[in-house]
Design an enzyme around this catalytic site. Structure first.
Site, mmCIF file in Angstrom:
data_model
loop_
_atom_site.group_PDB
_atom_site.id
_atom_site.type_symbol
_atom_site.label_atom_id
_atom_site.label_comp_id
_atom_site.label_asym_id
_atom_site.label_seq_id
_atom_site.Cartn_x
_atom_site.Cartn_y
_atom_site.Cartn_z
ATOM 1 C CE LYS A 281 28.179 -2.693 17.968
ATOM 2 N NZ LYS A 281 28.133 -3.402 18.908
ATOM 3 C CE LYS A 293 24.365 -9.025 22.703
ATOM 4 N NZ LYS A 293 25.951 -8.669 23.344
ATOM 5 N NE ARG A 367 35.628 -6.844 19.213
ATOM 6 C CZ ARG A 367 36.292 -7.351 20.055
ATOM 7 N NH1 ARG A 367 37.529 -7.587 20.608
ATOM 8 N NH2 ARG A 367 35.373 -7.154 21.429
HETATM 9 N N1 BES Z 1 26.558 -4.284 21.561
HETATM 10 C C1 BES Z 1 27.487 -5.091 22.559
HETATM 11 C C2 BES Z 1 28.569 -4.385 23.719
HETATM 12 C C3 BES Z 1 26.793 -4.009 24.123
HETATM 13 C C4 BES Z 1 26.944 -4.610 25.641
HETATM 14 C C5 BES Z 1 26.089 -2.599 24.758
HETATM 15 C C6 BES Z 1 25.598 -4.533 26.174
HETATM 16 C C7 BES Z 1 25.017 -2.300 25.351
HETATM 17 C C8 BES Z 1 25.435 -3.059 26.675
HETATM 18 C C9 BES Z 1 28.465 -5.833 21.706
HETATM 19 O O1 BES Z 1 28.540 -5.961 20.510
HETATM 20 C C10 BES Z 1 28.996 -7.227 22.712
HETATM 21 O O2 BES Z 1 28.531 -7.977 22.233
HETATM 22 N N2 BES Z 1 30.738 -6.896 22.326
HETATM 23 C C11 BES Z 1 30.830 -7.837 23.744
HETATM 24 C C12 BES Z 1 32.200 -8.668 23.100
HETATM 25 C C13 BES Z 1 32.965 -9.640 23.876
HETATM 26 C C14 BES Z 1 32.190 -11.019 23.137
HETATM 27 C C15 BES Z 1 34.571 -9.897 23.788
HETATM 28 C C16 BES Z 1 30.968 -8.373 25.175
HETATM 29 O O3 BES Z 1 31.133 -6.538 25.426
HETATM 30 O O4 BES Z 1 30.239 -8.710 26.887
HETATM 31 ZN ZN ZN Z 2 27.067 -5.062 19.381
HETATM 32 MN MN MN Z 3 27.490 -8.211 20.061
#
Ligand code: BES
Ligand code: ZN
Ligand code: MN
Length: 515
Positions: A281, A293, A367
């Site tokens: 990724k 976020k 994803r």
């Molecule tokens: N890059 C983030 C995941 C992440 C979160 C990595 C914190 C490192 C620290 C990913 O793209 C993301 O935002 N995932 C979301 C998915 C959700 C919206 C289904 C998550 O895990 O909250």
């Molecule tokens: Zn991400």
């Molecule tokens: Mn994300």
């Protein structure tokens, strides 16, 4: 100043007495007596005996006791005992960490030359001592200590430059002797693996404003082409021509164009046989997009390309060490930004494979880009898939900061990756992909949704990826909680960890044990 320096690691066989370094580091087991090394305690004028008796030094892991070597005949200026814990529990993994801790302590003390004594302990049940394996791990650990994450600080660094390293192999009377050439080869290999880990850390550390997708691709091109592997970077037009609607959907919100990096290691002697694909990724900054976020901690999202960095640097090491199989590396790189052209919740994207996806949450972007990349790996002839991604925040809750999530199918392939990671120092633990979870991805109007909410978030994310693996053996490593160290440890300062790099490289050397 570069992020780290990599002088080669010397190797020296024989008596400790003759090693001419400023600091001679000796792993010391709990309960070991001062007299266990001939003449050593006397050479410190009894300081070791005194420290053990008073409890100043006990041998618990990472304790450090530094004292001068005052007796004539000893070439080293000082000795540092480093706690190695209980001898039966000593492993090459702990040796790697001790080596890093010793290297960091030496930098803090501005030591110019360091000798690290290889002690294999009694861990191997066979009774054989794996001198080469320990030596490789120590070399990795020493190189890991050379990393600095402070390239943007203009003030005097707290850590000095890395010392010149020597690994000292004492006479191992009661073990089967391994050839010096084999041990030296293992040290050279550890050096390459440590360097690859540090390069990945440097990339992950890089902020979003310097490491755009184009800059990521440019640096990756340099790092990988130096090693002899081939590099191809597809631009937005070529990505569109491949029909990668998911990657393009994520990229739409950004004024920085996406890139798709493709690396190939093609040893001429491996015309047939497995083709390992490594997919990482490469989100150079993840704001979440329109599903933005919160501000708290968002700066960490510069490392949302840590999986991509792991693949880039693993490909470099795989080519340098000339892995015996064909390996493909694929890194889809883009920012995830809100903006007038950004994808919106409710949008439907068409993947390169043809499957349609209803975007519920634009923050579930990893994803999407990985789905198109996994499909492309299959188009290029992959037979075995591994992806590495900072995919879900849920990993922090599930397994914490020490252990990456592992998913995939079939189990023998997942287990192969797990075992390889164990040896490489990347701990992983498998989570299930039961069919029942697939229901959470159902969409009313498309083939699936991209975000199934809170229950089992890390698993449903992996289930989404599985849709694009075409039934090939596939393992997914979620490094969301392990790519970045939030607390400093003796063996790992805060910041990018370089997780998964060594696992990916070692995997490319393990194909004779694949099914
Ligand atoms: N890059 C983030 C995941 C992440 C979160 C990595 C914190 C490192 C620290 C990913 O793209 C993301 O935002 N995932 C979301 C998915 C959700 C919206 C289904 C998550 O895990 O909250
Ligand atoms: Zn991400
Ligand atoms: Mn994300």
């Amino acid at each position: 100043m570069p992020a780290f320096q990599t002088p080669p690691i010397a190797c020296r066989f024989g008596a400790l007495l003759a090693v001419a370094v400023e600091l001679l580091v000796l792993p010391w087991f709990e309960g070991q007596t001062a007299s266990s090394f001939d003449g050593l305690d006397a050479a410190t004028a009894g300081e070791i005996e005194r420290a053990l008796a008073s409890g100043e030094f006990t041998g618990r892991p990472y304790e450090l006791f530094v004292t001068p070597l005052v007796a004539p005949g000893w070439s080293a200026r000082r000795v540092a005992l480093i706690g190695a814990g209980k001898e039966p529990a000593f492993t090459a993994g702990l040796a790697r960490r001790l080596a890093t801790a010793a290297g960091l302590a030496a930098r803090a003390r501005r030591v110019g030359t360091l000798g690290f004594v290889m002690r294999p302990g009694q861990a191997a049940p066979s009774g054989d001592v794996d001198v080469a394996g320990f030596s490789q791990s120590i070399a990795e650990g020493l190189v890991l200590s050379e990393f600095s994450g402070t390239t943007y600080q203009t003030t005097e660094p707290t850590l000095g430059p890395a010392p010149a390293f020597t690994i000292v192999i004492p006479d191992l009377r009661d073990s089967s002797p391994e050839s010096p050439a084999r041990i030296e080869g293992a040290i050279a290999r550890g050096y390459v693996l440590g360097e690859a880990s540090n390069l990945a850390r440097a990339l992950s550390n890089e902020p979003g404003n310097t490491l755009t997708p184009r800059e990521f691709a440019a640096r990756a091109t340099r790092l990988v082409s130096e090693s002899g592997a081939t590099v191809e970077v597809l631009d937005e037009t070529q990505i569109a021509a491949l029909g990668m609607g998911m990657l393009l959907g994520v990229a739409k919100g950004s004024s920085e164009p996406p890139r798709l990096m493709v690396f190939r290691h093609n040893p001429p002697e491996a015309k047939s046989g497995p083709v390992l694909a490594l997919v990482g990724k490469g989100i150079t900054f993840d704001t979440g997009g329109i599903s933005i976020k919160s501000a708290d901690g968002m700066e960490k999202m510069k490392d949302d390309m840590a999986g991509g960095a792991a693949v880039v640097c693993a490909m470099r090491a795989i080519a340098k060490l000339n892995a015996p199989i064909r390996v493909i590396g694929i890194v889809p790189a883009t920012e995830n930004m809100p903006g007038g052209r950004a994808m919106k919740p409710g949008d439907i994207l068409t993947s390169a494979e043809g499957k349609t996806v209803e975007v519920i949450n634009t923050d579930a972007e990893g994803r999407l880009v990985l789905g198109d990349a996994l499909w492309y790996a299959r188009q290029l002839g992959a037979t075995h898939l591994v992806d590495v991604a900072t995919l879900t925040g849920g990993m922090l809750v599930a397994l914490g900061r020490t252990t990456s999530g592992l998913f995939g199918t079939p189990d023998w392939w997942v287990e192969q990756v797990r075992r390889t990671g164990d040896r490489a120092g990347d701990r992983m633990w498998q989570l299930p992909l039961f069919d029942d979870y697939r229901e959470q991805l159902k969409s009313e109007i498309a083939d699936m949704i991209n975000s199934a909410g809170r229950p089992a978030t890390s698993i449903t994310a992996a289930m989404f990826l599985k849709e694009f693996t075409g039934g090939l053996p596939w393992a997914h490593i979620d490094i969301a909680a392990t790519a970045w160290a939030d607390d400093a440890k003796p063996f790992m300062p805060k910041g990018a960890t370089g997780v998964a790099v060594r696992t990916l490289v070692e995997l490319a050397f393990s194909s004779d044990t694949w099914k």
